[in-house]
Design an enzyme around this catalytic site. Structure first.
Site, short mmCIF file in Angstrom:
data_model
loop_
_atom_site.label_atom_id
_atom_site.label_comp_id
_atom_site.label_asym_id
_atom_site.label_seq_id
_atom_site.Cartn_x
_atom_site.Cartn_y
_atom_site.Cartn_z
N TYR A 1 53.40 45.14 53.67
CA TYR A 1 52.76 46.39 53.29
C TYR A 1 52.65 47.31 54.52
CZ TYR A 1 48.88 49.53 52.27
OH TYR A 1 48.08 50.62 52.16
N ASP B 1 49.86 36.80 51.55
CA ASP B 1 49.28 37.93 50.82
C ASP B 1 49.77 37.82 49.38
OD1 ASP B 1 48.77 40.39 49.61
OD2 ASP B 1 48.99 41.51 51.48
N LYS C 1 43.54 45.87 43.55
CA LYS C 1 44.67 45.89 42.63
C LYS C 1 44.36 45.09 41.35
CE LYS C 1 46.34 48.35 45.89
NZ LYS C 1 46.28 47.81 47.19
N ARG D 1 25.15 41.53 55.48
CA ARG D 1 26.43 41.37 56.21
C ARG D 1 26.78 39.89 56.39
NH1 ARG D 1 26.76 41.71 61.53
NH2 ARG D 1 25.07 43.20 61.72
C1 3LM Z 1 50.00 50.13 47.69
N1 3LM Z 1 48.71 48.53 48.90
O1 3LM Z 1 50.04 51.06 46.90
P1 3LM Z 1 43.65 47.77 50.57
N2 3LM Z 1 48.39 43.95 50.89
C2 3LM Z 1 49.23 44.49 49.98
C3 3LM Z 1 48.99 45.79 49.50
O2 3LM Z 1 49.84 46.27 48.60
C4 3LM Z 1 47.89 46.53 50.00
C5 3LM Z 1 47.05 45.93 50.94
C6 3LM Z 1 47.32 44.64 51.37
C7 3LM Z 1 48.76 49.82 48.44
C8 3LM Z 1 47.76 50.72 48.72
S1 3LM Z 1 48.85 52.79 50.09
C9 3LM Z 1 47.82 53.83 51.05
C10 3LM Z 1 47.84 52.16 48.78
C11 3LM Z 1 50.38 43.70 49.50
C12 3LM Z 1 47.62 47.92 49.55
C13 3LM Z 1 45.86 46.65 51.50
O3 3LM Z 1 43.06 47.79 51.94
O4 3LM Z 1 42.68 47.24 49.54
O5 3LM Z 1 44.29 49.08 50.18
O6 3LM Z 1 44.82 46.66 50.59
O7 3LM Z 1 50.98 49.37 47.87
#
Ligand code: 3LM
Length: 401
Positions: A111, A183, A208, A58
């Site tokens: 988001y 972001d 992503k 951790r």
């Molecule tokens: C999506 N987005 O389909 P995770 N910042 C951005 C993002 O697009 C996302 C995160 C942070 C999507 C996920 S929706 C339930 C699926 C610009 C995620 C958050 O915690 O790794 O999912 O990232 O747009």
């Protein structure tokens, strides 16, 4: 002095020295939770911070550290931390930068789950936020409050593809002593490096483009100041505990090696699909940063190397027609997330941004007829054929409107 490697070399080599890993060409997976100390005094010295070395995963892991060093390099930062999800990275930096009573100024869109997190922070801790367009300095400055501490932005914004003027954000932040978080998930470090524009922190949903293969949920936070990143590692990251697993870091190291090759193909395909959509009657509006019809194309070209692999578009009709269109597709999968080899389509109003109340969604520019396409790496002719047959299927329904 050793010359700094270029992007394509750094994503493959940075942060890994095979000579200290039994000459293994690829980064070994250190699938361990803890590390044994040579003696009690060594354990004491490591805990006291008087001696380097591993303690517990951790607090750091050799496989995860390779990924962190590589990410810091390709974003132009001084340090990076890997998290168990993009949201773990978002929450860690917001917890680090704010205290009760502070205000966070956000881009007009963010988001859905980031919006959800800010709502929790407001309700529980009185940390308020507001969302505004960020075209120029005046617009940003007017929205500041005495308690504003952080400017938090996405650019391009998920899913409206609206841009934030990063130079204007930096100018205001400098003048008022604010911290800037960007972001950068939609662009990936291949297309845009916000630290070059003065951002203090950049974060990614590593789920992503960074990984690119749809088999990891992860996040990375990169900072311009190495000491502050070490402080976050030993405070918020350690004590909230949202770390990345060594196996996910290993998969990410593998995925990252082809980031530049994948991104160029995603974009080549996306550009052809934008052109194709321009000829479609059922498409009312196309949102793509490097499209001449995008109101901020000039800004996009200043901040981004290319337009990216995401296209949002508005269809004739409303939610029902948008859902019918998604259902008519066959090769293109209906799924949230983005940046994978597979082309994915989703309906933001009922999926990624469903948690945002309708009136807020409207302010963000997310209508019920908006769909978001994450263009994959398939043959683009096959993708256009799938889109064309879906448009043909919904045509008769549209004529009835
Ligand atoms: C999506 N987005 O389909 P995770 N910042 C951005 C993002 O697009 C996302 C995160 C942070 C999507 C996920 S929706 C339930 C699926 C610009 C995620 C958050 O915690 O790794 O999912 O990232 O747009």
């Amino acid at each position: 002095m050793k010359q700094k490697n270029k992007f394509e070399t750094a994503v493959i080599h940075k942060g890994y020295d095979s000579t200290v890993h039994h000459d293994s060409l690829t980064t070994p997976l250190y699938q361990t939770s803890t590390y044994s100390f040579a003696n009690a005094e060594q354990g004491e010295a490591r805990f006291a911070g008087e001696q380097g070395g591993n303690i517990y995963s951790r607090l750091g892991n050799p496989t995860v550290r390779v990924l962190e060093e590589r990410m810091a390099e390709i974003e132009g930062g001084a340090g990076a931390l890997a998290f168990g999800s993009g949201m773990a990275a978002v929450s860690a930096i917001l917890v680090h930068l704010t205290k009760a009573g502070d205000h966070v100024l956000c881009s007009r869109g963010i988001y859905g789950c980031t919006f959800g997190l800010l709502s929790i922070m407001e309700e529980k801790y009185g940390i308020t936020h507001s969302l505004i367009g960020m075209i120029d300095e005046q617009q940003i400055e007017q929205a500041l409050r005495p308690e504003t501490k952080v400017i938090y932005v996405e650019t391009p914004i998920n899913p409206t593809m609206e841009l934030v003027n990063l130079r204007a954000v930096e100018a205001v932040a400098q003048k008022h002593g604010l911290r800037v978080v960007v972001d950068n998930t939609f662009s990936s470090p291949y297309l845009q490096n916000p630290i070059d524009f003065g951002a203090d922190f950049v974060l990614h949903s590593a789920t992503k483009y960074l990984n690119g293969h749809g088999d990891v949920v992860g996040g990375v936070l990169i900072g311009a100041d190495a000491e502050e990143m070490q402080l976050i590692r030993m405070t918020v990251q350690k004590d909230f505990g949202g770390i990345m697993s060594p196996f996910d870091a290993w998969l990410l190291i593998r995925g990252l090696k082809t980031l530049h090759v994948r991104m160029d193909r995603h974009i080549d395909n996306a550009e052809k699909i934008v052109e194709f959509l321009q000829g479609e009657q059922a498409v009312n509006r196309i949102l793509y940063p490097f499209d001449a019809g995008h109101p901020q194309m000039a800004l996009a070209k200043e901040q981004m190397r290319r337009g990216g692999g995401l296209i949002s578009f508005e269809l004739e009709g409303g939610k029902k027609q948008a859902q019918e269109f998604l259902n008519a597709l066959s090769l293109i999968k209906i799924a949230v997330s983005l940046g994978d080899a597979e082309t994915l389509i989703q309906h933001p109003a009922t999926m990624t941004h469903a948690v945002v109340p309708p009136e807020e969604r409207e302010k963000m520019g997310i209508s019920d007829s908006l769909v978001r396409l994450s263009v994959g790496l398939e043959n683009v002719e096959d993708l256009m054929a799938d889109l064309a047959q879906a448009f043909a299927q919904i045509k008769s329904n549209l004529q009835e409107i």
